[in-house]
Design a protein around this motif. Structure first.
Motif, PDB file in Angstrom:
ATOM      1  N   GLU A  93       0.846  -1.206   0.000  1.00 51.18           N
ATOM      2  CA  GLU A  93       0.000   0.000   0.000  1.00 51.18           C
ATOM      3  C   GLU A  93       0.876   1.248   0.000  1.00 51.18           C
ATOM      4  O   GLU A  93       0.571   2.234  -0.673  1.00 51.18           O
ATOM      5  N   ARG A  96       2.285   1.911  -3.382  1.00 54.24           N
ATOM      6  CA  ARG A  96       1.308   2.449  -4.336  1.00 54.24           C
ATOM      7  C   ARG A  96       1.034   3.938  -4.102  1.00 54.24           C
ATOM      8  O   ARG A  96       0.489   4.611  -4.976  1.00 54.24           O
ATOM      9  N   ALA A  97       1.396   4.440  -2.933  1.00 52.45           N
ATOM     10  CA  ALA A  97       1.097   5.840  -2.589  1.00 52.45           C
ATOM     11  C   ALA A  97       2.044   6.801  -3.311  1.00 52.45           C
ATOM     12  O   ALA A  97       2.925   6.381  -4.066  1.00 52.45           O
ATOM     13  N   ALA A  98       1.841   8.094  -3.050  1.00 50.32           N
ATOM     14  CA  ALA A  98       2.618   9.139  -3.735  1.00 50.32           C
ATOM     15  C   ALA A  98       4.110   9.036  -3.451  1.00 50.32           C
ATOM     16  O   ALA A  98       4.923   9.534  -4.226  1.00 50.32           O
ATOM     17  N   ASN A 102       2.975   6.164  -6.927  1.00 49.65           N
ATOM     18  CA  ASN A 102       1.939   7.184  -7.143  1.00 49.65           C
ATOM     19  C   ASN A 102       0.884   6.698  -8.142  1.00 49.65           C
ATOM     20  O   ASN A 102       0.617   7.355  -9.154  1.00 49.65           O
ATOM     21  N   ALA A 104      -2.304   6.467  -8.263  1.00 47.55           N
ATOM     22  CA  ALA A 104      -3.525   7.235  -8.552  1.00 47.55           C
ATOM     23  C   ALA A 104      -3.265   8.255  -9.657  1.00 47.55           C
ATOM     24  O   ALA A 104      -4.139   8.547 -10.464  1.00 47.55           O
ATOM     25  N   GLU A 105      -2.051   8.778  -9.675  1.00 45.40           N
ATOM     26  CA  GLU A 105      -1.725   9.801 -10.665  1.00 45.40           C
ATOM     27  C   GLU A 105      -1.066   9.194 -11.912  1.00 45.40           C
ATOM     28  O   GLU A 105      -1.255   9.689 -13.023  1.00 45.40           O
ATOM     29  N   PHE A 106      -0.293   8.133 -11.703  1.00 46.77           N
ATOM     30  CA  PHE A 106       0.411   7.491 -12.819  1.00 46.77           C
ATOM     31  C   PHE A 106       0.119   5.987 -12.790  1.00 46.77           C
ATOM     32  O   PHE A 106       0.924   5.198 -12.308  1.00 46.77           O
ATOM     33  N   PRO A 107      -1.057   5.591 -13.288  1.00 46.47           N
ATOM     34  CA  PRO A 107      -1.451   4.175 -13.165  1.00 46.47           C
ATOM     35  C   PRO A 107      -0.632   3.226 -14.039  1.00 46.47           C
ATOM     36  O   PRO A 107      -0.689   2.024 -13.835  1.00 46.47           O
ATOM     37  N   LEU A 133       6.307   7.658 -13.761  1.00 49.31           N
ATOM     38  CA  LEU A 133       5.948   8.900 -13.063  1.00 49.31           C
ATOM     39  C   LEU A 133       6.002  10.108 -14.007  1.00 49.31           C
ATOM     40  O   LEU A 133       6.394  11.206 -13.607  1.00 49.31           O
TER      41      LEU A 133
ATOM     42  N   LEU B  56       5.635  18.249 -13.161  1.00 48.07           N
ATOM     43  CA  LEU B  56       4.775  18.884 -12.168  1.00 48.07           C
ATOM     44  C   LEU B  56       3.702  17.898 -11.698  1.00 48.07           C
ATOM     45  O   LEU B  56       2.574  17.909 -12.162  1.00 48.07           O
ATOM     46  N   THR B  57       4.103  17.032 -10.751  1.00 51.22           N
ATOM     47  CA  THR B  57       3.156  16.072 -10.187  1.00 51.22           C
ATOM     48  C   THR B  57       2.250  16.790  -9.189  1.00 51.22           C
ATOM     49  O   THR B  57       2.492  17.951  -8.833  1.00 51.22           O
ATOM     50  N   ALA B  58       1.238  16.083  -8.704  1.00 54.43           N
ATOM     51  CA  ALA B  58       0.283  16.700  -7.780  1.00 54.43           C
ATOM     52  C   ALA B  58       0.982  17.192  -6.507  1.00 54.43           C
ATOM     53  O   ALA B  58       0.714  18.306  -6.042  1.00 54.43           O
ATOM     54  N   THR B  59       1.896  16.386  -5.963  1.00 52.54           N
ATOM     55  CA  THR B  59       2.557  16.807  -4.719  1.00 52.54           C
ATOM     56  C   THR B  59       3.452  18.025  -4.958  1.00 52.54           C
ATOM     57  O   THR B  59       3.598  18.862  -4.076  1.00 52.54           O
ATOM     58  N   SER B 104      -4.646  15.730 -12.470  1.00 52.85           N
ATOM     59  CA  SER B 104      -4.059  14.524 -13.064  1.00 52.85           C
ATOM     60  C   SER B 104      -4.533  13.255 -12.365  1.00 52.85           C
ATOM     61  O   SER B 104      -4.420  12.163 -12.916  1.00 52.85           O
ATOM     62  N   VAL B 105      -5.040  13.377 -11.161  1.00 47.97           N
ATOM     63  CA  VAL B 105      -5.604  12.217 -10.453  1.00 47.97           C
ATOM     64  C   VAL B 105      -7.077  12.067 -10.829  1.00 47.97           C
ATOM     65  O   VAL B 105      -7.544  10.971 -11.159  1.00 47.97           O
ATOM     66  N   HIS B 108      -8.194  10.350 -14.111  1.00 50.35           N
ATOM     67  CA  HIS B 108      -8.190   8.884 -14.242  1.00 50.35           C
ATOM     68  C   HIS B 108      -9.445   8.242 -13.662  1.00 50.35           C
ATOM     69  O   HIS B 108      -9.612   7.025 -13.737  1.00 50.35           O
ATOM     70  N   LEU B 213      -6.512  11.280  -1.972  1.00 50.82           N
ATOM     71  CA  LEU B 213      -6.446  10.964  -3.401  1.00 50.82           C
ATOM     72  C   LEU B 213      -5.208  10.167  -3.804  1.00 50.82           C
ATOM     73  O   LEU B 213      -5.253   9.381  -4.743  1.00 50.82           O
ATOM     74  N   LEU B 214      -4.092  10.399  -3.122  1.00 50.77           N
ATOM     75  CA  LEU B 214      -2.838   9.741  -3.518  1.00 50.77           C
ATOM     76  C   LEU B 214      -2.448   8.614  -2.572  1.00 50.77           C
ATOM     77  O   LEU B 214      -1.454   7.942  -2.786  1.00 50.77           O
ATOM     78  N   ALA B 215      -3.198   8.472  -1.482  1.00 50.78           N
ATOM     79  CA  ALA B 215      -2.956   7.369  -0.549  1.00 50.78           C
ATOM     80  C   ALA B 215      -4.326   6.804  -0.161  1.00 50.78           C
ATOM     81  O   ALA B 215      -5.231   6.817  -0.987  1.00 50.78           O
TER      82      ALA B 215
END
Lengths: 196, 272
Positions: A93, A96-98, A102, A104-107, A133, B56-59, B104-105, B108, B213-215
């Motif tokens: 888990e 899979r997080a940021a 990451n 959710a943003e880069f599946p 990424l 430029l990622t979300a974080t 960007s999240v 998807h 959203l990211l975790a």
């Protein structure tokens, strides 16, 4: 007479032309897995793999050329720690997080070849771009094992083997935990693909 | 030294606390002590090694907005006195920034889910900013809200599987703690201003959204953090020393933060 000769020549050349054409192979998702190894705290080498990937490659042995496209679903990462037990979260888990993949943003993580080098009739090395990424960097994969034959059970033409390479995760912006969790990622891909 | 600075506790707590205290003290004469929180937060970002904006990622967008929010607060402090409408207006502005950050999240997700999440991002940022901005006149309450919001989002994010967002949040809380320490020592002459109230509310709300959203922080755990600015408004012992008042205010602010952690922990037990 002249027409007959031309027709005969065309008929003779047809099988040769067919064998020289690029052949397309689609990866078998049940026998294609990108595995990786990374240093953990300078103590041990941790292993993991992505359970879901898809793609294809083309091969033209006569022209000594080919191409590869592989799409890896990053959410399918598995390092053997998906059961959090008494902890709040499991390692998979966290991966899979940021902090790491990451998802959710880069599946997806993708690999697309730019050149394939041959050793005789077999591909020996693939040069390409790994996109992870949102960052694309060159990655060379060495083909450590290569076999093409009729599948022993279903008799369909299949090619498979093993490929390996390595990259630095910080090059792709995955900086969390370096150097405690190693920067260098060693990649080992096992693959089988059926001819289309 | 390098090994020390690479330690997560130093990156996410010790360094931001020290920097927060130092910046609050150094900028005291120019009434910009409120920049302490963002200074500590940015120090953590730098130590963690994420001061990079090439992709430029979300974080990374979040860090940019977190840096911009207190600067807008400085302008508000010196150019005009924020009125009652300023909170909702700035909340809406930073809620829209949240949509930019997490686009960007959201892209998807299926449309209905994306709309729900987008509405949640805007609502949490808007509410937190609107509720926290009036605290700018009270350094004790504003600092306490910063501690509660930062630690609430940070530890909530850790329970939601992201140590990175967790460190960012804890750094915000620790730096706000450095500011509160100065208030405890010097009293109410340490200014808070919109630079503090806007900085901590925008950053913490966005970090909480990032943890959702990211975790895997449940949205309802993040929503509880919206109660922190309200808790920081509860009555304080008027005649007590500012140090005592600060302890009480931080206690108030930590109650909703602890609620967020409890919900996040309970959700992790049930597979959430």
């Amino acid at each position: 007479m002249k027409k007959q000769s031309l027709l005969a020549a065309l008929l003779l050349a047809a099988p040769l032309a067919a064998s020289a054409a690029p052949e397309t192979y689609v990866f078998d998702p049940y026998h294609t897995y990108p595995n990786f190894a990374v240093d953990h705290l300078g103590i041990s080498t941790m292993w993991g793999r992505f359970d879901k990937s898809s793609g294809k490659f083309t091969l033209d042995t006569a022209a000594k050329s080919g191409s590869v496209e592989l799409v890896v679903e990053t959410a399918s990462i598995s390092t053997g720690d998906n059961d959090k037990g008494a902890r709040a979260r499991a390692r998979d888990e966290h991966l899979r997080a940021a902090d790491f993949f990451n998802v959710a943003e880069f599946p997806q993580m993708t690999y697309k070849s730019t050149a394939v080098k041959f050793n005789g009739d077999a591909p020996a090395e693939v040069e390409g771009q790994l996109t992870l990424l949102g960052v694309s960097k060159p990655l060379t994969l060495k083909i450590d094992r290569w076999v093409c034959k009729a599948h022993p059970f279903n008799k369909k033409p299949v090619c498979g083997g093993n490929a390996s390479g390595s990259f630095k995760r910080t090059d792709f912006g995955m900086k969390y935990g370096v150097p405690a969790v190693g920067d260098e990622i060693k990649l080992f891909i096992e693959f089988e693909a059926y001819k289309q | 030294m390098q090994e020390l600075l690479a330690h997560p506790a130093v990156q996410g707590a010790v360094a931001p606390l020290v920097v927060g205290l130092a910046v609050a003290a150094l900028l005291l004469p120019v009434r910009l002590s409120g920049l302490a929180a963002v200074a500590g937060f940015l120090v953590a970002v730098a130590l963690i090694g994420n001061f990079s904006f090439s992709t430029l990622t979300a974080t990374r967008k979040l860090v940019l907005v977190a840096a911009a929010a207190p600067l807008l607060g400085v302008i508000a402090d010196f150019a005009f006195k924020p009125t009652r409408i300023a909170g909702p207006v700035l909340g809406t502005l930073f809620g829209a920034a949240g949509l930019w950050i997490f686009w960007s999240v959201l892209a998807h997700q299926p449309l209905a889910q994306a709309l729900r999440l987008a509405a949640g991002v805007v609502a949490l940022v808007l509410w937190t900013v609107a509720a926290a901005l009036p605290l700018q006149r009270d350094p004790v309450r504003a600092g306490a809200a910063g501690v509660g919001l930062g630690l609430g989002a940070g530890i909530g994010a850790v329970l939601g599987a992201s140590a990175l967002i967790g460190q960012y949040g804890m750094a915000l809380g620790a730096a706000s703690g450095g500011y509160v320490l100065l208030v405890m020592l010097l009293g109410r002459r340490v200014s808070a201003g919109a630079s503090l109230a806007l900085g901590v509310s925008v950053t913490a709300a966005l970090l909480a959204c990032a943890a959702v959203l990211l975790a895997k922080l449940p949205w309802y755990a993040a929503a509880v953090l919206g109660l922190v600015p309200l808790a920081a408004r509860l009555p304080l012992p008027d005649r007590a020393h500012p140090g005592i008042q600060a302890v009480v205010a931080v206690f108030y602010a930590m109650v909703p933060a602890a609620g967020c952690w409890a919900i996040a922990w309970a959700a992790s037990r049930t597979g959430g």
